[in-house]
Design a protein around this motif. Structure first.
Motif, PDB file in Angstrom:
ATOM      1  N   TYR A   1       1.098  -1.335   0.193  1.00  0.00           N
ATOM      2  CA  TYR A   1       0.208  -0.402  -0.486  1.00  0.00           C
ATOM      3  C   TYR A   1       0.763   1.876   0.077  1.00  0.00           C
ATOM      4  CZ  TYR A   1      -2.725   3.748   2.420  1.00  0.00           C
ATOM      5  OH  TYR A   1      -3.592   4.864   1.874  1.00  0.00           O
ATOM      6  N   ILE A   2       0.912   2.321  -0.997  1.00  0.00           N
ATOM      7  CA  ILE A   2       1.342   3.554  -1.190  1.00  0.00           C
ATOM      8  C   ILE A   2       0.569   4.369  -1.321  1.00  0.00           C
ATOM      9  CG2 ILE A   2       3.309   4.928  -2.442  1.00  0.00           C
ATOM     10  CD1 ILE A   2       4.401   2.305  -1.155  1.00  0.00           C
TER      11      ILE A   2
ATOM     12  N   ILE B   1      -3.059   3.678  -3.775  1.00  0.00           N
ATOM     13  CA  ILE B   1      -3.239   2.915  -3.937  1.00  0.00           C
ATOM     14  C   ILE B   1      -2.526   0.745  -3.652  1.00  0.00           C
ATOM     15  CG2 ILE B   1      -2.835   3.186  -5.901  1.00  0.00           C
ATOM     16  CD1 ILE B   1      -0.189   2.877  -6.722  1.00  0.00           C
ATOM     17  N   VAL B   2      -2.708   0.089  -4.300  1.00  0.00           N
ATOM     18  CA  VAL B   2      -2.188  -0.904  -3.410  1.00  0.00           C
ATOM     19  C   VAL B   2      -1.906  -2.217  -5.006  1.00  0.00           C
ATOM     20  CG1 VAL B   2      -2.961  -3.192  -2.646  1.00  0.00           C
ATOM     21  CG2 VAL B   2      -3.910  -1.156  -1.522  1.00  0.00           C
TER      22      VAL B   2
ATOM     23  N   VAL C   1      -7.059   1.490  -6.465  1.00  0.00           N
ATOM     24  CA  VAL C   1      -7.574   2.373  -5.819  1.00  0.00           C
ATOM     25  C   VAL C   1      -8.353   2.657  -4.170  1.00  0.00           C
ATOM     26  CG1 VAL C   1      -8.306   4.831  -5.860  1.00  0.00           C
ATOM     27  CG2 VAL C   1      -6.904   4.016  -7.893  1.00  0.00           C
ATOM     28  N   VAL C   2      -7.485   2.282  -3.431  1.00  0.00           N
ATOM     29  CA  VAL C   2      -8.442   2.266  -2.135  1.00  0.00           C
ATOM     30  C   VAL C   2      -8.408   3.230  -1.068  1.00  0.00           C
ATOM     31  CG1 VAL C   2      -7.582   0.003  -1.275  1.00  0.00           C
ATOM     32  CG2 VAL C   2      -5.835   1.659  -0.643  1.00  0.00           C
ATOM     33  N   GLU C   3      -7.740   4.828  -2.169  1.00  0.00           N
ATOM     34  CA  GLU C   3      -7.798   6.038  -0.770  1.00  0.00           C
ATOM     35  C   GLU C   3      -8.082   5.806   0.885  1.00  0.00           C
ATOM     36  OE1 GLU C   3     -12.172   7.216  -0.778  1.00  0.00           O
ATOM     37  OE2 GLU C   3     -12.510   7.882  -2.792  1.00  0.00           O
TER      38      GLU C   3
ATOM     39  N   ILE D   1     -11.803   0.014  -7.451  1.00  0.00           N
ATOM     40  CA  ILE D   1     -11.612  -0.125  -8.804  1.00  0.00           C
ATOM     41  C   ILE D   1      -9.666  -0.009  -8.921  1.00  0.00           C
ATOM     42  CG2 ILE D   1     -11.364   1.853 -10.119  1.00  0.00           C
ATOM     43  CD1 ILE D   1     -13.680   3.357  -8.594  1.00  0.00           C
ATOM     44  N   LYS D   2     -10.006  -0.966 -10.069  1.00  0.00           N
ATOM     45  CA  LYS D   2      -8.755  -1.444 -10.190  1.00  0.00           C
ATOM     46  C   LYS D   2      -8.371  -0.176 -11.660  1.00  0.00           C
ATOM     47  CE  LYS D   2      -7.831  -4.800 -12.931  1.00  0.00           C
ATOM     48  NZ  LYS D   2      -7.739  -6.379 -13.875  1.00  0.00           N
ATOM     49  N   ILE D   3      -7.094   0.339 -11.079  1.00  0.00           N
ATOM     50  CA  ILE D   3      -7.244   1.304 -12.784  1.00  0.00           C
ATOM     51  C   ILE D   3      -5.867   0.762 -13.831  1.00  0.00           C
ATOM     52  CG2 ILE D   3      -7.849   3.383 -10.876  1.00  0.00           C
ATOM     53  CD1 ILE D   3      -4.610   3.329 -10.766  1.00  0.00           C
TER      54      ILE D   3
END
Length: 258
Positions: A7-8, A193-194, A213-215, A230-232
């Motif tokens: 996770y970043i 994101i993860v 995206v996980v905020e 959501i997978k970006i």
């Protein structure tokens, strides 16, 4: 079980990185522009020398810094937090307000004003929030992109090698992920994101890393709910060509640069 995600979250205003899945060991292993001196923000630390004007302990010289890093990383119970500085003599010139800001910084793990102090000319400020979560301030965010590219490369090499058994001890060699490709994710990282490294081994000669995206929500990371987010895009490494690519989802993502 080895952690299979990273996770970043990037705060572009303060140039800080919040990460779950990276560690002080990763900073130590992959950072090229290394700190030469440390001011230790942990008031319970007994390593280093006591600096009388500030009341902080300090580590002087790159060799001593490297030894200190090895020491704290070997501890089972540790609280790692420090800022680097250029010249020892500037510590004597720190004002009471600046010392107060450093005390606040160390206690709250967030800056009162700027995380970069004019007198110290620090390039980093490091906080280990728990054994799996770190927060780092970078004066030059390019230093982080370099570290992240090597970390991702290392994880993919480990995961693509498959389970280590008595009969399979080989590690797959993976070409380093280009730093420029990591920097293209800056917009996405500002959302949080993860990288999902759940794939084991190569599939059709490729290793695939979905990016979700996980905020700014670590709870979705801890319980693996990020897989429902959501997978970006997808980060793909080809064993045949030894090349990386990022493939966006069919919808136009404003979070991924061209």
């Amino acid at each position: 079980m080895l952690q299979d995600y990273l996770y970043i979250h990037l705060d572009a205003i303060s140039n800080s990185i919040l990460s779950k899945g990276m560690s002080h060991e990763d900073f130590n292993r992959y950072t090229i522009n290394r700190p030469e001196n440390l001011l230790l923000l942990n008031q319970n630390e007994r390593e280093g020398e006591y600096e009388t004007h500030t009341g902080f302990r300090v580590i002087r010289g790159m060799e001593e810094v490297n030894q200190y890093f090895s020491l704290v990383e070997s501890r089972s119970h540790r609280e790692i937090k420090w800022v680097d500085f250029n010249e020892y003599d500037v510590l004597k010139r720190l004002t009471p307000n600046e010392i107060s800001e450093l005390l606040y910084f160390g206690h709250m793990k967030t800056q009162l004003r700027s995380p970069f102090f004019y007198q110290l000319q620090n390039n980093f400020a490091f906080f280990e929030l728990n054994p799996e979560t770190i927060k780092i301030y970078y004066r030059n965010i390019e230093d982080f992109y370099q570290t992240l590219s090597q970390k991702i490369t290392s994880i993919v090499s480990r995961q693509a090698s498959g389970p280590r058994t008595f009969f399979n001890r080989k590690t797959v060699t993976v070409s380093e992920l280009p730093k420029d490709m990591v920097s293209h994710l800056k917009g996405a990282m500002q959302e949080g994101i993860v990288f999902n490294f759940s794939q084991v081994g190569f599939v059709d000669d490729k290793y695939v890393v979905p990016i979700h995206v996980v905020e700014d929500n670590l709870r979705k990371v801890d319980n693996y709910h990020f897989k429902q987010e959501i997978k970006i895009g997808t980060l793909i490494y080809s064993q045949k060509s030894n090349e990386w690519e990022i493939v966006k989802e069919e919808f136009e993502s404003i979070l991924l640069k061209q």
